[in-house]
Design an enzyme around this catalytic site. Structure first.
Site: not given
Ligand code: COA
Length: 261
Positions: A135
């Site tokens: 966060e």
């Molecule tokens: N909210 C919205 N969209 C999200 C998301 C979230 N929390 N987490 C992932 N996505 C989306 C990405 O933006 C991406 O969208 P796109 O295809 O339109 O570009 C899609 O999901 C795939 O994510 P990607 O990052 O390409 O996959 P990955 O396998 O490389 O990584 C995660 C997966 C979950 C590790 C990474 O997406 C991530 O770190 N997400 C953020 C998580 C986070 O910080 N959550 C806390 C929120 S308070």
């Protein structure tokens, strides 16, 4: 009909599966509303004795959907608060279910995903699961999940992982008490959860619900006269309940208890 979750019952086990794999099961309004309803449905279903929180796709749960978070920031203050309360209510619903809950964790669990795990009674993860409270990286705070995190891992590790937003491994999650068991892969995950479910199903369902309530009430209280009296009142009530009497009689008669009878 749910779109973002799957809710099913396999004999005595209710399984709620996060099913928005293309968004790594990130929470938006729909997922939050569906999950809250799904949990309440399984809680009310008399066939269900144990709940498992599971996920489809590569991640357990990527926390809040950041598009939803961004949208909420442009709401009126009232709408913004209403929206936040819905997520807070989901966490509190999961935390206060009377039935035992198990988180089945594979892949990344970030932000609110870690909160879901902390709000379950039991958590098992695969070795490659990854955890983070990201966060502060986004300029926000893990507010609604904080009560459950503090209970699960304590203030010390909350300070470290809430402030640093570092990713940590399943081994570290196990060490700090976020998950209670780690296993090599998904096959072993299902075996480990199956064994825990078998243990849970042997026990008195009302006694388990009473244990959950006992832990909530006694936890964090000073051990003073009122706490001591509360514990005495509880065992008085439970040992003279039908289930208490059946459990004690079954042991003494060297037979299996008939909980439903
Ligand atoms: N909210 C919205 N969209 C999200 C998301 C979230 N929390 N987490 C992932 N996505 C989306 C990405 O933006 C991406 O969208 P796109 O295809 O339109 O570009 C899609 O999901 C795939 O994510 P990607 O990052 O390409 O996959 P990955 O396998 O490389 O990584 C995660 C997966 C979950 C590790 C990474 O997406 C991530 O770190 N997400 C953020 C998580 C986070 O910080 N959550 C806390 C929120 S308070």
């Amino acid at each position: 009909m749910f779109q973002s979750i799957i809710c099913e019952v396999d004999e005595s086990v209710g399984i709620l599966t996060l099913n928005k794999a293309e968004r790594h099961n990130a929470f938006d309004e729909r997922l939050i509303a569906e999950m809250t309803s799904g949990l309440l449905e399984l809680e009310a279903d008399t066939r269900v004795r144990v709940l498992v929180i599971s996920s489809t796709g590569k991640s357990f749960c990527a926390g809040a959907d950041l598009n939803w978070m961004k949208r909420a920031a442009s709401y009126t203050p009232q709408e913004n608060l209403h929206d936040a309360r819905n997520l807070a209510r989901l966490m509190s619903t999961l935390n206060t279910l009377s039935k035992p809950t198990i988180a089945r964790v594979q892949g990344p669990a970030y932000g609110g995903g870690v909160g879901l795990i902390a709000a379950c009674d039991i958590a098992v993860a695969t070795y490659d699961a990854v955890f983070a409270l990201t966060e502060v990286k986004l300029g926000i705070v893990p507010a609604v999940i904080s009560p459950y995190l503090l209970t699960a891992i304590g203030e010390r590790y909350c300070r470290r992982y809430m402030l640093s937003a570092e990713r940590f491994s399943a081994a570290e999650a196990y060490r700090i008490g976020l998950v209670q068991e780690i296993v090599p892969g998904e096959e072993q995950l299902d075996e480990a959860i199956g064994e825990i479910v078998d243990s849970l199903l042997k026990n008195g369902p009302h006694a388990q619900a009473e244990c959950k309530s006992l832990i909530r009430v006694v936890s964090g209280q000073p051990i003073d006269e009122s706490c001591i009296e509360e514990t005495a009142q509880r065992i008085t009530r439970v040992r003279s309940s039908p289930e208490g009497m059946e459990g004690l009689a079954a042991f003494l008669e060297k037979r299996k208890p008939n909980w439903m009878g």
